[in-house]
Design an enzyme around this catalytic site. Structure first.
Site, PDB file in Angstrom:
ATOM      1  N   LYS A 156       0.813  -1.286  -0.095  1.00 28.82           N
ATOM      2  CA  LYS A 156      -0.008  -0.096  -0.197  1.00 28.82           C
ATOM      3  C   LYS A 156       0.948   1.200   0.029  1.00 28.82           C
ATOM      4  O   LYS A 156       1.940   1.158   0.791  1.00 28.82           O
ATOM      5  CB  LYS A 156      -0.820   0.198   1.234  1.00 28.82           C
ATOM      6  CG  LYS A 156      -1.952  -1.244   1.131  1.00 28.82           C
ATOM      7  CD  LYS A 156      -3.106  -0.744   0.131  1.00 28.82           C
ATOM      8  CE  LYS A 156      -4.162  -1.855   0.349  1.00 28.82           C
ATOM      9  NZ  LYS A 156      -5.367  -1.670  -0.661  1.00 28.82           N
ATOM     10  N   LYS A 253     -14.028  -7.212  -7.175  1.00 31.21           N
ATOM     11  CA  LYS A 253     -14.173  -7.591  -5.689  1.00 31.21           C
ATOM     12  C   LYS A 253     -15.812  -7.823  -5.642  1.00 31.21           C
ATOM     13  O   LYS A 253     -16.482  -7.048  -6.153  1.00 31.21           O
ATOM     14  CB  LYS A 253     -13.967  -6.365  -4.804  1.00 31.21           C
ATOM     15  CG  LYS A 253     -12.371  -6.221  -4.951  1.00 31.21           C
ATOM     16  CD  LYS A 253     -11.963  -4.903  -3.925  1.00 31.21           C
ATOM     17  CE  LYS A 253     -10.522  -4.729  -3.894  1.00 31.21           C
ATOM     18  NZ  LYS A 253     -10.195  -3.491  -2.936  1.00 31.21           N
ATOM     19  N   ASP A 303      -5.666 -11.632  -4.858  1.00 32.73           N
ATOM     20  CA  ASP A 303      -5.445 -10.656  -3.389  1.00 32.73           C
ATOM     21  C   ASP A 303      -6.640 -11.018  -2.510  1.00 32.73           C
ATOM     22  O   ASP A 303      -7.500 -10.277  -2.214  1.00 32.73           O
ATOM     23  CB  ASP A 303      -5.467  -9.339  -3.904  1.00 32.73           C
ATOM     24  CG  ASP A 303      -5.196  -8.377  -2.664  1.00 32.73           C
ATOM     25  OD1 ASP A 303      -4.814  -9.066  -1.791  1.00 32.73           O
ATOM     26  OD2 ASP A 303      -5.311  -7.240  -2.727  1.00 32.73           O
TER      27      ASP A 303
END
Length: 334
Positions: A156, A253, A303
């Site tokens: 990140k 997602k 992920d």
């Protein structure tokens, strides 16, 4: 008189799971994962789905729980996945209910989920990213050293002038790891001009969502040594056309698409459009990851490390061996 068919009952749960330490991205930090679970009981057989309401998309735990609960009568009357698609927009609430309906169908019929979804084969194990949240470069170096055997690290970043130092610190302490980075909309135009070539020199493979979703037209025609991945710019099927010429990777997602149904369709459409697929997650438990395992089969990037970031997962949970993730047991989901 014939016996009445069992009435489906909907239950909505709001739960909290502690995160190991603090998870930081460019927009802020949190120490707990707040999730909403939809449970559909059909004669004692229960299907479950978990979602993570996300403030970035105008969602809250309270509102998502209320949106799910408002469909109790529709669920009791036999709401199916097609009807759900018109009853709720893409987002967390639809995700929880969609996944609960898939889970319920698999349990009622005894048919493996992959067959219900018309997939080519049963799911196999996956290698997931392990995410290092934003911190000072020396702290991220320590995290990289502690996870130096991890095949794929996701970093990140913040757009605060320290990103190159962060990546260099991680690379120095995890020299064999593959690296992807995620700015979570935090970069400036100057970062976009100066950082990709330097990150490529450090072995970074992909840059996820460098600019705010509303400003990503700046990516059109931009020459970059690294591909860009769309996260906040990509939601459901109707968002794919807006990615053309800007992104080469799309992060799917379930909390954005509104569940497994649209996520599977979006994956097919993305691949047909020439986009590489990443399957991602919010920080959540194994129950939220389990449906995504089916979407992630064959994806370029996986992920689904949410449970690895928690201090406590639900039981039973997914089985991890390091960052190798195994398909869910039906006792968890599917």
């Amino acid at each position: 008189m014939s016996k009445a068919e069992p009435r489906r009952r909907l239950r909505v749960l709001c739960e909290s799971f502690p995160i190991r330490g603090t998870f930081r991205i460019s927009r802020g930090a949190k120490t707990e994962a707040r999730v909403v679970v939809a449970e559909i009981d059909d004669g004692g057989v229960v299907g479950r789905g978990e979602c993570v309401p996300y403030a970035r998309y105008g969602e809250s735990v309270e509102q998502v729980a209320a949106d799910i609960a408002a469909l109790a009568d529709a669920v009791a009357a036999g709401l199916d996945r097609a009807g759900l698609r018109t009853a709720l927009p893409p987002g967390a609430a639809r995700n929880a209910l969609d996944c609960a309906l898939w889970d319920l169908e698999a349990k009622l019929t005894g048919v493996p989920l992959w067959q219900l979804a018309d997939l080519e084969a049963a799911p196999g194990p996956l290698t997931t990213c392990f995410t290092l949240s934003i911190d000072r470069p020396e702290i991220m170096a320590d995290s990289a050293r502690a996870n130096c055997g991890t095949p794929l690290l996701k970093l990140k970043l913040a757009g605060d002038g320290l990103d190159l130092e962060r990546v260099r610190a991680v690379r120095d302490n995890a020299p064999a790891a593959r690296l992807v980075v995620d700015a979570n909309e935090g970069w400036s135009q100057e970062d976009l001009r100066s950082l990709p070539a330097r990150l490529a020199d450090l072995g970074v493979e992909m840059i996820e969502q460098p600019l705010p979703a509303g400003a990503d037209d700046a990516l059109l025609g931009l020459a970059s040594p690294l591909p860009f991945g769309a996260d906040e710019s990509a939601h459901g099927l109707d968002s794919l056309d807006g990615l053309r010429g800007k992104y080469r990777v799309v992060n799917i997602k379930l909390d954005k698409t509104g569940g497994l149904t649209e996520a599977l369709a979006m994956k097919c459409a993305a691949e047909a459009a020439g986009l590489e697929v990443m399957v991602g997650c919010m920080v959540a438990t194994s129950l939220a990851m389990a449906p995504a395992v089916y979407v992630a089969q064959g994806a370029r990037y996986v992920d689904l490390d949410g449970p690895l970031l928690l201090a406590r997962d639900r039981a039973p949970g997914l089985r991890f061996q390091g960052t190798t993730l195994y398909p869910p047991d039906p006792a968890l989901w599917g």
